[in-house]
Design a protein around this motif. Structure first.
Motif, PDB file in Angstrom:
ATOM      1  N   ALA A 103       0.828  -1.208   0.000  1.00  0.00           N
ATOM      2  CA  ALA A 103       0.000   0.000   0.000  1.00  0.00           C
ATOM      3  C   ALA A 103       0.864   1.260   0.000  1.00  0.00           C
ATOM      4  O   ALA A 103       0.550   2.248  -0.681  1.00  0.00           O
ATOM      5  CB  ALA A 103      -0.935  -0.004   1.203  1.00  0.00           C
ATOM      6  N   GLY A 104       1.952   1.241   0.741  1.00  0.00           N
ATOM      7  CA  GLY A 104       2.857   2.393   0.756  1.00  0.00           C
ATOM      8  C   GLY A 104       3.504   2.631  -0.586  1.00  0.00           C
ATOM      9  O   GLY A 104       3.601   3.770  -1.054  1.00  0.00           O
ATOM     10  N   ILE A 105       3.946   1.569  -1.229  1.00  0.00           N
ATOM     11  CA  ILE A 105       4.561   1.702  -2.551  1.00  0.00           C
ATOM     12  C   ILE A 105       3.541   2.227  -3.557  1.00  0.00           C
ATOM     13  O   ILE A 105       3.857   3.084  -4.387  1.00  0.00           O
ATOM     14  CB  ILE A 105       5.152   0.350  -3.008  1.00  0.00           C
ATOM     15  N   ALA A 106       2.310   1.732  -3.477  1.00  0.00           N
ATOM     16  CA  ALA A 106       1.263   2.203  -4.390  1.00  0.00           C
ATOM     17  C   ALA A 106       0.968   3.685  -4.163  1.00  0.00           C
ATOM     18  O   ALA A 106       0.791   4.437  -5.127  1.00  0.00           O
ATOM     19  CB  ALA A 106      -0.004   1.377  -4.203  1.00  0.00           C
ATOM     20  N   ALA A 107       0.938   4.130  -2.909  1.00  0.00           N
ATOM     21  CA  ALA A 107       0.682   5.539  -2.615  1.00  0.00           C
ATOM     22  C   ALA A 107       1.809   6.420  -3.134  1.00  0.00           C
ATOM     23  O   ALA A 107       1.567   7.473  -3.743  1.00  0.00           O
ATOM     24  CB  ALA A 107       0.506   5.728  -1.114  1.00  0.00           C
ATOM     25  N   ILE A 108       3.039   6.005  -2.938  1.00  0.00           N
ATOM     26  CA  ILE A 108       4.185   6.789  -3.412  1.00  0.00           C
ATOM     27  C   ILE A 108       4.192   6.850  -4.942  1.00  0.00           C
ATOM     28  O   ILE A 108       4.425   7.913  -5.531  1.00  0.00           O
ATOM     29  CB  ILE A 108       5.502   6.191  -2.874  1.00  0.00           C
ATOM     30  N   THR A 109       3.899   5.734  -5.591  1.00  0.00           N
ATOM     31  CA  THR A 109       3.852   5.702  -7.050  1.00  0.00           C
ATOM     32  C   THR A 109       2.766   6.633  -7.575  1.00  0.00           C
ATOM     33  O   THR A 109       2.975   7.364  -8.544  1.00  0.00           O
ATOM     34  CB  THR A 109       3.594   4.265  -7.543  1.00  0.00           C
ATOM     35  N   THR A 110       1.610   6.642  -6.923  1.00  0.00           N
ATOM     36  CA  THR A 110       0.515   7.522  -7.336  1.00  0.00           C
ATOM     37  C   THR A 110       0.914   8.983  -7.216  1.00  0.00           C
ATOM     38  O   THR A 110       0.660   9.782  -8.117  1.00  0.00           O
ATOM     39  CB  THR A 110      -0.738   7.242  -6.491  1.00  0.00           C
ATOM     40  N   VAL A 111       1.553   9.344  -6.131  1.00  0.00           N
ATOM     41  CA  VAL A 111       1.970  10.737  -5.932  1.00  0.00           C
ATOM     42  C   VAL A 111       2.990  11.143  -6.996  1.00  0.00           C
ATOM     43  O   VAL A 111       2.895  12.226  -7.577  1.00  0.00           O
ATOM     44  CB  VAL A 111       2.550  10.920  -4.515  1.00  0.00           C
ATOM     45  N   VAL A 112       3.940  10.276  -7.288  1.00  0.00           N
ATOM     46  CA  VAL A 112       4.964  10.596  -8.281  1.00  0.00           C
ATOM     47  C   VAL A 112       4.340  10.750  -9.667  1.00  0.00           C
ATOM     48  O   VAL A 112       4.657  11.689 -10.408  1.00  0.00           O
ATOM     49  CB  VAL A 112       6.072   9.518  -8.285  1.00  0.00           C
ATOM     50  N   LEU A 113       3.427   9.855 -10.042  1.00  0.00           N
ATOM     51  CA  LEU A 113       2.807   9.932 -11.358  1.00  0.00           C
ATOM     52  C   LEU A 113       1.904  11.148 -11.486  1.00  0.00           C
ATOM     53  O   LEU A 113       1.875  11.807 -12.524  1.00  0.00           O
ATOM     54  CB  LEU A 113       2.015   8.656 -11.645  1.00  0.00           C
ATOM     55  N   MET A 114       1.162  11.473 -10.458  1.00  0.00           N
ATOM     56  CA  MET A 114       0.274  12.641 -10.508  1.00  0.00           C
ATOM     57  C   MET A 114       1.080  13.928 -10.567  1.00  0.00           C
ATOM     58  O   MET A 114       0.678  14.883 -11.230  1.00  0.00           O
ATOM     59  CB  MET A 114      -0.676  12.659  -9.313  1.00  0.00           C
ATOM     60  N   ARG A 115       2.189  13.986  -9.902  1.00  0.00           N
ATOM     61  CA  ARG A 115       3.033  15.183  -9.928  1.00  0.00           C
ATOM     62  C   ARG A 115       3.598  15.397 -11.329  1.00  0.00           C
ATOM     63  O   ARG A 115       3.726  16.514 -11.798  1.00  0.00           O
ATOM     64  CB  ARG A 115       4.158  15.052  -8.914  1.00  0.00           C
ATOM     65  N   GLY A 116       3.951  14.317 -12.014  1.00  0.00           N
ATOM     66  CA  GLY A 116       4.472  14.416 -13.370  1.00  0.00           C
ATOM     67  C   GLY A 116       3.421  14.873 -14.369  1.00  0.00           C
ATOM     68  O   GLY A 116       3.713  15.600 -15.308  1.00  0.00           O
ATOM     69  N   GLU A 117       2.170  14.455 -14.189  1.00  0.00           N
ATOM     70  CA  GLU A 117       1.098  14.849 -15.100  1.00  0.00           C
ATOM     71  C   GLU A 117       0.674  16.291 -14.889  1.00  0.00           C
ATOM     72  O   GLU A 117       0.181  16.930 -15.810  1.00  0.00           O
ATOM     73  CB  GLU A 117      -0.113  13.940 -14.912  1.00  0.00           C
ATOM     74  N   SER A 118       0.831  16.813 -13.691  1.00  0.00           N
ATOM     75  CA  SER A 118       0.334  18.151 -13.402  1.00  0.00           C
ATOM     76  C   SER A 118       1.315  19.243 -13.799  1.00  0.00           C
ATOM     77  O   SER A 118       1.036  20.412 -13.598  1.00  0.00           O
ATOM     78  CB  SER A 118       0.013  18.280 -11.912  1.00  0.00           C
ATOM     79  N   SER A 119       2.443  18.871 -14.367  1.00  0.00           N
ATOM     80  CA  SER A 119       3.394  19.898 -14.802  1.00  0.00           C
ATOM     81  C   SER A 119       2.774  20.716 -15.925  1.00  0.00           C
ATOM     82  O   SER A 119       1.866  20.281 -16.612  1.00  0.00           O
ATOM     83  CB  SER A 119       4.702  19.253 -15.253  1.00  0.00           C
ATOM     84  N   ALA A 120       3.272  21.907 -16.114  1.00  0.00           N
ATOM     85  CA  ALA A 120       2.698  22.819 -17.102  1.00  0.00           C
ATOM     86  C   ALA A 120       2.774  22.209 -18.499  1.00  0.00           C
ATOM     87  O   ALA A 120       3.779  21.630 -18.888  1.00  0.00           O
ATOM     88  CB  ALA A 120       3.439  24.143 -17.069  1.00  0.00           C
ATOM     89  N   THR A 121       1.683  22.371 -19.235  1.00  0.00           N
ATOM     90  CA  THR A 121       1.667  21.843 -20.589  1.00  0.00           C
ATOM     91  C   THR A 121       2.532  22.732 -21.473  1.00  0.00           C
ATOM     92  O   THR A 121       2.545  23.952 -21.305  1.00  0.00           O
ATOM     93  CB  THR A 121       0.232  21.801 -21.151  1.00  0.00           C
ATOM     94  N   PRO A 122       3.240  22.170 -22.408  1.00  0.00           N
ATOM     95  CA  PRO A 122       4.100  22.977 -23.268  1.00  0.00           C
ATOM     96  C   PRO A 122       3.254  23.886 -24.165  1.00  0.00           C
ATOM     97  O   PRO A 122       2.163  23.516 -24.597  1.00  0.00           O
ATOM     98  CB  PRO A 122       4.864  21.948 -24.090  1.00  0.00           C
TER      99      PRO A 122
END
Length: 67
Positions: free
Chosen positions: A15-34
């Motif tokens: 569960a911890g690994i899944a939570a960390i993976t979710t946070v990392v992936l969501m942070r990458g998607e929320s970056s400014a669009t080019p």
């Protein structure tokens, strides 16, 4: 360690690994669009039309497509 304690600890780790993976992936998607280049912007406006509002409908004008 007993079997139930081992199963619970493995579930907590997963569960911890899944939570960390979710946070990392969501942070990458929320970056400014080019930003679009001028060529891309012109192509988009040519295909979709300009971003301006549509003109008001005249009295008696039909609301059906012209094709």
């Amino acid at each position: 360690m007993t079997r139930p304690a081992l199963i619970v600890s493995v579930c907590i780790v997963i569960a911890g690994i899944a939570a960390i993976t979710t946070v990392v992936l969501m942070r990458g998607e929320s970056s400014a669009t080019p930003q679009m280049s001028e060529e891309q912007r012109a192509t988009r406006e040519k295909f979709f039309g300009t971003g301006k509002a549509l003109p008001p409908i005249e009295k008696g004008q039909e609301m059906r497509p012209r094709w």
